[in-house]
Design a protein around this motif. Structure first.
Motif, PDB file in Angstrom:
ATOM      1  N   ASP A   1      14.193  59.257  92.922  1.00  0.00           N
ATOM      2  CA  ASP A   1      15.211  58.825  93.662  1.00  0.00           C
ATOM      3  C   ASP A   1      16.338  59.453  93.101  1.00  0.00           C
ATOM      4  O   ASP A   1      16.581  60.163  92.248  1.00  0.00           O
ATOM      5  N   MET A   2      17.591  58.949  93.919  1.00  0.00           N
ATOM      6  CA  MET A   2      19.095  59.352  93.401  1.00  0.00           C
ATOM      7  C   MET A   2      19.076  58.434  92.056  1.00  0.00           C
ATOM      8  O   MET A   2      18.950  57.693  91.923  1.00  0.00           O
ATOM      9  N   ILE A   3      20.119  59.524  91.231  1.00  0.00           N
ATOM     10  CA  ILE A   3      20.457  58.867  89.789  1.00  0.00           C
ATOM     11  C   ILE A   3      21.530  57.783  90.142  1.00  0.00           C
ATOM     12  O   ILE A   3      22.345  57.816  91.242  1.00  0.00           O
ATOM     13  N   VAL A   4      21.464  56.750  89.623  1.00  0.00           N
ATOM     14  CA  VAL A   4      22.192  55.550  89.709  1.00  0.00           C
ATOM     15  C   VAL A   4      23.318  55.676  88.242  1.00  0.00           C
ATOM     16  O   VAL A   4      22.611  55.674  87.364  1.00  0.00           O
ATOM     17  N   LEU A   5      24.572  55.794  88.738  1.00  0.00           N
ATOM     18  CA  LEU A   5      25.474  55.787  87.550  1.00  0.00           C
ATOM     19  C   LEU A   5      26.307  54.364  87.366  1.00  0.00           C
ATOM     20  O   LEU A   5      26.266  53.611  88.057  1.00  0.00           O
ATOM     21  N   GLY A   6      26.493  54.192  85.959  1.00  0.00           N
ATOM     22  CA  GLY A   6      27.314  53.047  85.608  1.00  0.00           C
ATOM     23  C   GLY A   6      28.579  53.395  85.383  1.00  0.00           C
ATOM     24  O   GLY A   6      29.383  54.058  86.119  1.00  0.00           O
ATOM     25  N   GLU A   7      29.312  52.853  84.258  1.00  0.00           N
ATOM     26  CA  GLU A   7      30.535  53.195  84.253  1.00  0.00           C
ATOM     27  C   GLU A   7      30.909  54.320  83.366  1.00  0.00           C
ATOM     28  O   GLU A   7      29.938  55.063  82.875  1.00  0.00           O
ATOM     29  N   LYS A   8      32.022  54.932  83.504  1.00  0.00           N
ATOM     30  CA  LYS A   8      32.515  55.999  82.985  1.00  0.00           C
ATOM     31  C   LYS A   8      32.776  55.744  81.512  1.00  0.00           C
ATOM     32  O   LYS A   8      33.280  54.989  81.077  1.00  0.00           O
ATOM     33  N   LEU A   9      32.326  56.982  80.705  1.00  0.00           N
ATOM     34  CA  LEU A   9      32.235  56.457  79.331  1.00  0.00           C
ATOM     35  C   LEU A   9      33.357  57.767  78.732  1.00  0.00           C
ATOM     36  O   LEU A   9      33.728  58.666  79.445  1.00  0.00           O
ATOM     37  N   GLU A  10      33.942  57.422  77.633  1.00  0.00           N
ATOM     38  CA  GLU A  10      34.876  58.240  76.915  1.00  0.00           C
ATOM     39  C   GLU A  10      34.189  59.261  76.068  1.00  0.00           C
ATOM     40  O   GLU A  10      33.306  59.433  75.511  1.00  0.00           O
ATOM     41  N   ASN A  11      34.682  60.697  76.672  1.00  0.00           N
ATOM     42  CA  ASN A  11      33.944  61.660  76.225  1.00  0.00           C
ATOM     43  C   ASN A  11      34.306  62.095  74.631  1.00  0.00           C
ATOM     44  O   ASN A  11      35.528  62.288  74.382  1.00  0.00           O
ATOM     45  N   PRO A  12      33.280  61.913  73.695  1.00  0.00           N
ATOM     46  CA  PRO A  12      33.688  62.249  72.352  1.00  0.00           C
ATOM     47  C   PRO A  12      34.178  63.701  72.162  1.00  0.00           C
ATOM     48  O   PRO A  12      34.513  64.064  71.154  1.00  0.00           O
ATOM     49  N   TYR A  13      33.562  64.551  72.930  1.00  0.00           N
ATOM     50  CA  TYR A  13      34.060  66.087  72.677  1.00  0.00           C
ATOM     51  C   TYR A  13      35.366  66.359  73.374  1.00  0.00           C
ATOM     52  O   TYR A  13      35.631  67.742  73.281  1.00  0.00           O
TER      53      TYR A  13
ATOM     54  N   ILE B   1      24.097  56.553  82.499  1.00  0.00           N
ATOM     55  CA  ILE B   1      23.056  56.517  83.756  1.00  0.00           C
ATOM     56  C   ILE B   1      22.242  55.042  83.604  1.00  0.00           C
ATOM     57  O   ILE B   1      21.586  54.914  82.677  1.00  0.00           O
ATOM     58  N   LEU B   2      22.349  54.353  84.569  1.00  0.00           N
ATOM     59  CA  LEU B   2      21.607  53.101  84.686  1.00  0.00           C
ATOM     60  C   LEU B   2      20.077  53.253  85.362  1.00  0.00           C
ATOM     61  O   LEU B   2      19.292  52.632  84.695  1.00  0.00           O
ATOM     62  N   LYS B   3      19.869  54.212  86.164  1.00  0.00           N
ATOM     63  CA  LYS B   3      18.682  54.577  86.708  1.00  0.00           C
ATOM     64  C   LYS B   3      18.682  56.310  86.652  1.00  0.00           C
ATOM     65  O   LYS B   3      19.269  56.819  87.472  1.00  0.00           O
TER      66      LYS B   3
ATOM     67  N   THR C   1      14.065  69.117  89.521  1.00  0.00           N
ATOM     68  CA  THR C   1      14.101  68.752  88.182  1.00  0.00           C
ATOM     69  C   THR C   1      13.284  67.052  87.963  1.00  0.00           C
ATOM     70  O   THR C   1      13.341  66.425  88.854  1.00  0.00           O
ATOM     71  N   SER C   2      12.684  67.114  86.932  1.00  0.00           N
ATOM     72  CA  SER C   2      12.119  65.829  86.723  1.00  0.00           C
ATOM     73  C   SER C   2      12.713  65.073  85.201  1.00  0.00           C
ATOM     74  O   SER C   2      12.580  65.866  84.051  1.00  0.00           O
ATOM     75  N   ALA C   3      13.410  64.177  85.287  1.00  0.00           N
ATOM     76  CA  ALA C   3      13.990  63.649  84.246  1.00  0.00           C
ATOM     77  C   ALA C   3      12.920  62.917  83.209  1.00  0.00           C
ATOM     78  O   ALA C   3      11.936  62.312  83.767  1.00  0.00           O
ATOM     79  N   LEU C   4      12.932  63.269  81.900  1.00  0.00           N
ATOM     80  CA  LEU C   4      11.928  62.865  81.089  1.00  0.00           C
ATOM     81  C   LEU C   4      12.590  61.546  80.430  1.00  0.00           C
ATOM     82  O   LEU C   4      11.987  61.271  79.209  1.00  0.00           O
ATOM     83  N   GLY C   5      13.691  61.170  80.544  1.00  0.00           N
ATOM     84  CA  GLY C   5      14.225  60.107  79.810  1.00  0.00           C
ATOM     85  C   GLY C   5      15.311  60.595  78.564  1.00  0.00           C
ATOM     86  O   GLY C   5      15.325  61.718  78.274  1.00  0.00           O
ATOM     87  N   LYS C   6      15.586  59.644  77.913  1.00  0.00           N
ATOM     88  CA  LYS C   6      16.514  59.881  76.566  1.00  0.00           C
ATOM     89  C   LYS C   6      15.539  59.541  75.354  1.00  0.00           C
ATOM     90  O   LYS C   6      14.730  58.629  75.353  1.00  0.00           O
ATOM     91  N   SER C   7      15.853  60.641  74.623  1.00  0.00           N
ATOM     92  CA  SER C   7      15.010  60.601  73.413  1.00  0.00           C
ATOM     93  C   SER C   7      15.647  61.045  72.056  1.00  0.00           C
ATOM     94  O   SER C   7      16.753  61.376  72.308  1.00  0.00           O
ATOM     95  N   GLY C   8      15.123  60.920  70.873  1.00  0.00           N
ATOM     96  CA  GLY C   8      16.058  61.488  69.700  1.00  0.00           C
ATOM     97  C   GLY C   8      16.233  63.102  69.676  1.00  0.00           C
ATOM     98  O   GLY C   8      15.681  63.702  70.504  1.00  0.00           O
ATOM     99  N   PRO C   9      17.157  63.511  68.892  1.00  0.00           N
ATOM    100  CA  PRO C   9      17.616  64.883  68.956  1.00  0.00           C
ATOM    101  C   PRO C   9      16.543  65.735  68.340  1.00  0.00           C
ATOM    102  O   PRO C   9      16.489  67.108  68.534  1.00  0.00           O
TER     103      PRO C   9
END
Length: 524
Positions: free
Chosen positions: A40-52, A109-111, A273-281
């Protein structure tokens, strides 16, 4: 655009060709894999401070090196967003080579999901496209906005005075002071990683049931505005060129290095696109099977079938024309029929018979619409989808040789047959223009059967042999030394009936006249 989106499913239903497939084995769709995918559509949360963000990197620099000048850190990238208003403007952005995101990358990204559409933008309009560009980027004439000036490095930096800046430590400090320290992976603070891994899929009827690579597909990694992409090789391995120290968002973008894209992202982006989630670098590896997320399985299978087909078109193998580049393939989960309408490459929409009716929608349809549609309903196994893709890409190769005028007559026959027969795509063979269908379907069913046998062994399947046209003719010739390339060489733009086909084959294959006559007399 709204009218186009409403009509598109109906158009696809009418233009789809009803082809035979492998009998249903009764295999069901298994449970979800151990990683979660949402479409489904990405659900966004709060805006984050960009470290870059440049000012944040300078703050981090001053924290680490209080006696040095902050002028050593200067903007080298811009985080921007574009709002294209026409298909041509979006194509312009793609042609520049921008890596476009349809969602902002500096939000939580909440969802996760397959797409995002800015709620402030009307549903049927283009949504914002986000990108990172060099600081000296020359902006095209497309509405845009610079969101952040950024400093992004990938290795240690040397100052004007020759001193070394530890980029890894600087990046870590920038994450800390912007409240993003929880996104860093502790074990990688001292050693950055270039994400790598392998994407594989299981075809239970080939390769002994062992996983093999998802080939030529694009993997995208990002943490905030730091972005890297890489294509998988034939065996599914990928290696990013950038170092990361924080957790990374991983996605598969189904835009293949062999010149085709699968699906569409909401309205605008011509690749799923298929999101695979968040993982280590360090990287992420995934194995897909019929027990995995169904959309991911279908997309990966179609990707591999098309990759395989296009790779085999070369002179060292089948020696036939490949489908045209920039091929658009759409998957329909609620349809069983498939088609090679070639709309994106100008078939039908540029026909004098229909362009007047389509009017201003002709350009929109030719941009958004597919060349190939694959009905995935009732195709539970890898081999089912493989067979269907080979059939439709055989049509696409025929299109490459015969051209748009031929294809317009072909589609006109499909439309008139569908209307006159009450839904039978192939008609009875007695209708006007039936020869276009006869020649085209003989070729597609023949090549589908041969490629299926090449992959799975056993006897050659009898795909298409129950219809009024006779792909058996080509099988008979193949068994007697007339190659796929020879047969394809006879599929010229003027070969639109069975008798012309026979005579053209005799021209292509001198010395084989008697064999050709035998084949046509036996099955026709």
């Amino acid at each position: 655009m709204k009218r186009y989106l409403v009509l598109m499913p109906l158009v696809m239903t009418i233009l789809s060709c009803s082809k035979e497939g492998i009998p249903d084995s009764g295999a069901g769709i298994g449970p979800e894999s151990d990683y979660l995918l949402a479409h489904d559509m990405i659900v966004l949360g709060e805006k984050l401070e960009n470290p870059y963000k440049t000012e944040n990197v300078r703050r981090a620099y001053s924290s680490l090196y209080p006696t040095r000048s902050g002028s050593d850190i200067s903007t080298n990238n811009l985080y921007v967003r574009f709002l294209p208003e026409t298909p041509a403007e979006y194509e312009l952005l793609e042609s520049i080579g921008l890596e476009l995101f349809d969602h902002p990358v500096d939000y939580e990204i909440l969802k996760d999901g397959d797409y995002y559409h800015d709620p402030a933008i009307a549903e049927d309009d283009f949504t914002w496209q986000y990108a990172v560009v060099p600081e000296d980027f020359e902006f095209p004439d497309v509405k845009h906005e610079v969101l952040d000036e950024c400093f992004i490095a990938d290795s240690d930096i040397r100052t004007r005075s020759g001193e070394v800046i530890d980029w890894s430590a600087l990046e870590t400090e920038a994450y800390r002071i912007t409240g993003n320290a929880d996104r860093l992976v502790p074990e990688s603070r001292a050693q950055k990683s270039k994400p790598s891994g392998r994407l594989t899929i299981v075809d239970s009827h080939a390769n002994g049931g062992k996983p093999f690579g998802i080939s030529g597909v694009r993997v995208r990694c990002n943490t905030f505005v730091k972005i890297a992409t890489a294509y998988t090789d034939r065996d599914g391995y990928y290696q990013m060129k950038k170092n990361f120290s924080a957790k990374v968002n991983y996605r598969i973008v189904f835009k293949n290095e062999r010149g085709f894209a699968i699906g569409f992202n909401k309205v605008i982006v011509p690749a799923s696109t298929s999101a695979l989630g968040k993982s280590g670098p360090q990287g992420l590896s995934v194995t897909v099977s019929t027990s995995s997320d169904r959309k991911l399985f279908n997309r990966s299978t179609v990707n591999n079938a098309a990759y395989d087909y296009i790779g085999r078109c070369g002179e060292d193998d089948m020696d036939i024309a490949a489908p045209p580049s920039d091929l658009r393939i759409w998957l329909f989960s609620e349809m069983t029929a498939s088609s090679a309408v070639m709309l994106h490459h100008g078939a039908v929409v540029q026909s004098s018979l229909l362009s007047g009716f389509l009017g201003i929608f002709a350009d929109i349809i030719s941009f958004f619409a597919p060349d190939i549609t694959i009905g995935t309903k009732g195709n539970p196994e890898y081999r089912d989808l493989y067979s269907t893709v080979c059939h439709e890409l055989a049509h696409a190769s025929h299109f490459s040789r015969a051209g748009k005028d031929y294809w317009n007559n072909y589609i006109l026959f499909v439309l008139s047959s569908w209307i006159s027969s009450g839904g039978t795509t192939y008609g009875s063979g007695t209708e006007s223009l039936a020869g276009y269908c006869e020649v085209g379907e003989m070729w597609a069913y023949y090549l589908e059967s041969e490629m299926y046998k090449d992959r799975y062994g056993g006897q050659t399947p009898s795909f298409g042999t129950s219809f009024w046209f006779r792909p058996q003719i080509f099988r008979y010739l193949d068994d007697r030394g007339i190659s796929r390339s020879d047969i394809f060489g006879a599929l010229d733009a003027d070969v639109a009936d069975i008798s012309t086909l026979e005579e053209r084959l005799k021209t292509v294959c001198p010395g084989k006249e008697s064999v050709i006559e035998q084949a046509f007399r036996r099955y026709n």
